[in-house]
Design an enzyme around this catalytic site. Structure first.
Site, PDB file in Angstrom:
ATOM      1  N   ARG A  73       2.135 -20.583  16.265  1.00 53.20           N
ATOM      2  CA  ARG A  73       2.899 -19.408  15.829  1.00 53.20           C
ATOM      3  C   ARG A  73       2.089 -18.704  14.743  1.00 53.20           C
ATOM      4  O   ARG A  73       1.819 -19.286  13.694  1.00 53.20           O
ATOM      5  CB  ARG A  73       4.258 -19.835  15.290  1.00 53.20           C
ATOM      6  CG  ARG A  73       5.025 -18.688  14.664  1.00 53.20           C
ATOM      7  CD  ARG A  73       6.445 -19.067  14.229  1.00 53.20           C
ATOM      8  NE  ARG A  73       7.023 -17.936  13.533  1.00 53.20           N
ATOM      9  CZ  ARG A  73       7.377 -17.944  12.249  1.00 53.20           C
ATOM     10  NH1 ARG A  73       7.269 -19.033  11.512  1.00 53.20           N
ATOM     11  NH2 ARG A  73       7.864 -16.860  11.689  1.00 53.20           N
ATOM     12  N   HIS A 117       5.905 -10.356   9.687  1.00 57.28           N
ATOM     13  CA  HIS A 117       6.019 -11.394   8.657  1.00 57.28           C
ATOM     14  C   HIS A 117       5.680 -10.726   7.316  1.00 57.28           C
ATOM     15  O   HIS A 117       4.694 -11.051   6.667  1.00 57.28           O
ATOM     16  CB  HIS A 117       5.081 -12.571   8.980  1.00 57.28           C
ATOM     17  CG  HIS A 117       5.434 -13.854   8.278  1.00 57.28           C
ATOM     18  ND1 HIS A 117       5.638 -15.049   8.941  1.00 57.28           N
ATOM     19  CD2 HIS A 117       5.598 -14.144   6.974  1.00 57.28           C
ATOM     20  CE1 HIS A 117       5.912 -16.021   8.063  1.00 57.28           C
ATOM     21  NE2 HIS A 117       5.884 -15.487   6.865  1.00 57.28           N
ATOM     22  N   GLU A 162      12.270 -14.332   8.744  1.00 49.38           N
ATOM     23  CA  GLU A 162      13.132 -14.482   7.571  1.00 49.38           C
ATOM     24  C   GLU A 162      13.591 -13.161   6.946  1.00 49.38           C
ATOM     25  O   GLU A 162      13.244 -12.841   5.800  1.00 49.38           O
ATOM     26  CB  GLU A 162      12.424 -15.328   6.514  1.00 49.38           C
ATOM     27  CG  GLU A 162      12.072 -16.711   7.009  1.00 49.38           C
ATOM     28  CD  GLU A 162      11.541 -17.630   5.909  1.00 49.38           C
ATOM     29  OE1 GLU A 162      11.274 -17.162   4.799  1.00 49.38           O
ATOM     30  OE2 GLU A 162      11.409 -18.839   6.179  1.00 49.38           O
ATOM     31  N   ASN A 288      13.736 -21.782  10.252  1.00 48.21           N
ATOM     32  CA  ASN A 288      12.800 -22.206   9.215  1.00 48.21           C
ATOM     33  C   ASN A 288      13.608 -23.005   8.205  1.00 48.21           C
ATOM     34  O   ASN A 288      14.520 -22.465   7.568  1.00 48.21           O
ATOM     35  CB  ASN A 288      12.173 -20.999   8.509  1.00 48.21           C
ATOM     36  CG  ASN A 288      11.270 -20.189   9.425  1.00 48.21           C
ATOM     37  OD1 ASN A 288      11.060 -20.542  10.589  1.00 48.21           O
ATOM     38  ND2 ASN A 288      10.736 -19.099   8.910  1.00 48.21           N
ATOM     39  N   TYR A 290      13.573 -25.590   4.881  1.00 44.31           N
ATOM     40  CA  TYR A 290      12.855 -26.230   3.772  1.00 44.31           C
ATOM     41  C   TYR A 290      13.753 -27.139   2.943  1.00 44.31           C
ATOM     42  O   TYR A 290      13.346 -28.237   2.580  1.00 44.31           O
ATOM     43  CB  TYR A 290      12.191 -25.164   2.879  1.00 44.31           C
ATOM     44  CG  TYR A 290      11.011 -24.527   3.582  1.00 44.31           C
ATOM     45  CD1 TYR A 290       9.756 -25.121   3.554  1.00 44.31           C
ATOM     46  CD2 TYR A 290      11.160 -23.365   4.341  1.00 44.31           C
ATOM     47  CE1 TYR A 290       8.675 -24.574   4.232  1.00 44.31           C
ATOM     48  CE2 TYR A 290      10.085 -22.811   5.027  1.00 44.31           C
ATOM     49  CZ  TYR A 290       8.849 -23.415   4.968  1.00 44.31           C
ATOM     50  OH  TYR A 290       7.786 -22.888   5.654  1.00 44.31           O
ATOM     51  N   GLU A 349       9.453 -23.279  11.272  1.00 46.72           N
ATOM     52  CA  GLU A 349       8.736 -23.648  10.040  1.00 46.72           C
ATOM     53  C   GLU A 349       9.420 -24.833   9.392  1.00 46.72           C
ATOM     54  O   GLU A 349      10.652 -24.887   9.335  1.00 46.72           O
ATOM     55  CB  GLU A 349       8.735 -22.515   8.998  1.00 46.72           C
ATOM     56  CG  GLU A 349       7.818 -21.389   9.292  1.00 46.72           C
ATOM     57  CD  GLU A 349       7.799 -20.325   8.190  1.00 46.72           C
ATOM     58  OE1 GLU A 349       8.008 -20.667   7.002  1.00 46.72           O
ATOM     59  OE2 GLU A 349       7.578 -19.159   8.539  1.00 46.72           O
TER      60      GLU A 349
END
Ligand code: BGC
Length: 446
Positions: A73, A117, A162, A288, A290, A349
């Site tokens: 990606r 992005h 995002e 994504n 985290y 991600e």
């Protein structure tokens, strides 16, 4: 157990890895302008050279081939393709992605391009950026240009990366480009990004491509079981998660009145917009992940929530709490909350920054990253065992790179990059990921 077709990948983004900002007719992006502002980025770092992926991509494809990856990606820099954000196409800039895609396919790696992005052409920012409705239409035109060139070889696309982080960091708080500090007045940027997604999705699907979007999602936990903390957590969840999922999957915005935002997001939502956003159904949802977020009631006037620390767990070099089970919790909640409206999920991600100091032989023993990745992959597998359809896992990131406002101070790569010499050295986590992929392939006879 993860199935035979499960895709192991890595993610990067154009401004973070490419460098070559003046090559082949690329236009200015908001990040070039923002990073040049004194004090905007730590140590005055910029993405002007960063990993020089623009020229060294064959070496980087070699590293990916060495991992045995199924997917890469990357993002396409809009200012390389349309230097002024609309109109004339820069064939030389587009040619870079053409060669990249061919190189990946030759190495047996499926390209997964992200079209935006965060590196908006500066000319469009000067016309209002994502505060301007027009930008959504320009984005769809640009998506068509890229699909005309790469659509014969790219099976699936990610439209936006995002939109929540871009709205908050870029337009509300100003810690990312374009550096605007609109606070809650930044809300229209959410709608215009989602509208751009919907318009682009139609174009991409007409070209025969599958469409995904990559959202930054976080399971939200109330700091206590008080009603006030629960209300604050629900408000935060609406802002961070549901504002970017409900329109896509259910065709409506969540209730944002806790933020003083009237229905229709301050007038930016027009008749028919939600049909456009939800109208080109997602073929996949990119997640994504985290860390989770802990939220308490506010202690001062202003926002209807306050972020509370998550204690008793390890933290990454960035200071982010490490809670692998949050990924399982998030994936299971998506299925519970959206049911049949939820398309197959890909983790687009997941990763961590660590303080990586190469030993005398150049080797980097990033045991913290290995533990982080292993535990998150286990959490993903647990969600699959609970019935969530997860098709792939892309770790952030292949290379240490330009970490936005943190410049080169946060290293997320499986591969160490010496930013003086640009030498790449695979870390211990690279070898570990390679072995994990090989074992998975062997189990499935691939
Ligand atoms: C972004 C990446 C970034 C990573 C680590 C994500 O929010 O998509 O560009 O480098 O997090 O901060």
């Amino acid at each position: 157990m993860l199935g035979k077709e499960f895709c192991w990948g890595v993610s990067t983004a154009a401004y973070q890895v490419e460098g070559g900002v003046n090559e082949d007719g690329r236009g200015l992006s908001v990040w070039d302008v923002f990073a040049a502002r004194p004090g905007a980025v730590k140590n005055g770092d910029t993405g002007a050279t960063t990993c020089d992926h623009y020229r060294r991509f064959p070496e980087d494809i070699g590293l990916m081939r060495g991992l045995g990856l199924g997917g890469y990606r990357f993002s396409v820099a809009w200012p390389r393709v349309q230097p002024s954000g609309s109109g004339p196409v820069n064939a030389a800039g587009l040619g870079f992605y053409d060669r990249l895609v061919d190189g990946l396919l030759e190495a047996g790696i499926v390209p997964l391009p992200t079209l935006f992005h965060w590196d908006l052409p500066q000319v469009l920012e000067e016309a209002g950026g994502w505060m301007a409705r027009e930008t959504a239409f320009r984005f769809a035109d640009y998506a068509g240009v890229v699909a005309d060139c790469l659509g014969d070889r790219v099976p699936a696309w990610v439209t936006l990366n995002e939109p929540f982080i871009h709205m908050v960091f870029g337009y509300a708080l100003g810690v990312h480009a374009p550096g605007r500090t609109l606070m809650l007045d930044a809300m229209p940027t959410a709608h215009h990004q989602l509208l751009g997604h919907g318009l682009a999705a139609q174009v991409l699907q007409e070209h025969g491509g599958q469409v995904m979007i990559a959202n930054n999602l976080t399971p939200v936990r109330a700091a206590s079981d008080s009603d006030a903390d629960a209300a604050a957590a629900s408000a935060y969840d609406a802002l961070h998660n549901r504002m970017f999922l409900d329109p896509l999957l259910c065709g409506r915005y969540p209730d944002l009145t806790a933020f003083g935002v009237p229905p229709g997001l301050g007038g930016s939502v027009r008749d028919g917009d939600l049909e456009v956003i939800a109208g080109a159904p997602l073929d996949g949802l990119g997640v994504n992940y985290y860390n989770p977020t802990r939220i308490a009631a506010p202690t001062a006037p202003g926002l209807p929530f306050a972020e509370a620390a998550i204690e008793g767990v390890p933290h990454t070099a960035f200071g982010w709490p490490v809670v692998p089970d949050g990924l399982r919790e998030l994936l299971v909640a998506l299925k519970r909350d959206y049911g049949h409206a939820l398309p197959p999920v890909t983790v687009t991600e997941n990763g961590c920054s660590t303080v990586d100091v190469p030993g005398e032989d150049g080797a980097v023993d990033d045991a913290f990253r290995i533990r982080y990745l292993a535990d998150h992959i286990d959490a993903l597998a647990a969600a699959v065992a609970e019935g969530v359809d997860v098709r792939g896992y892309y770790t952030w990131s292949l290379l240490d790179n330009f970490e936005w406002a943190e410049g080169f101070s946060q290293r997320f790569g499986l591969v160490h990059v010496d930013f003086e010499t640009l030498r790449r050295t695979p870390k211990a986590s690279y070898l570990w990921y390679r072995d994990l992929i090989a074992a998975h392939r062997a189990r499935h006879g691939r």
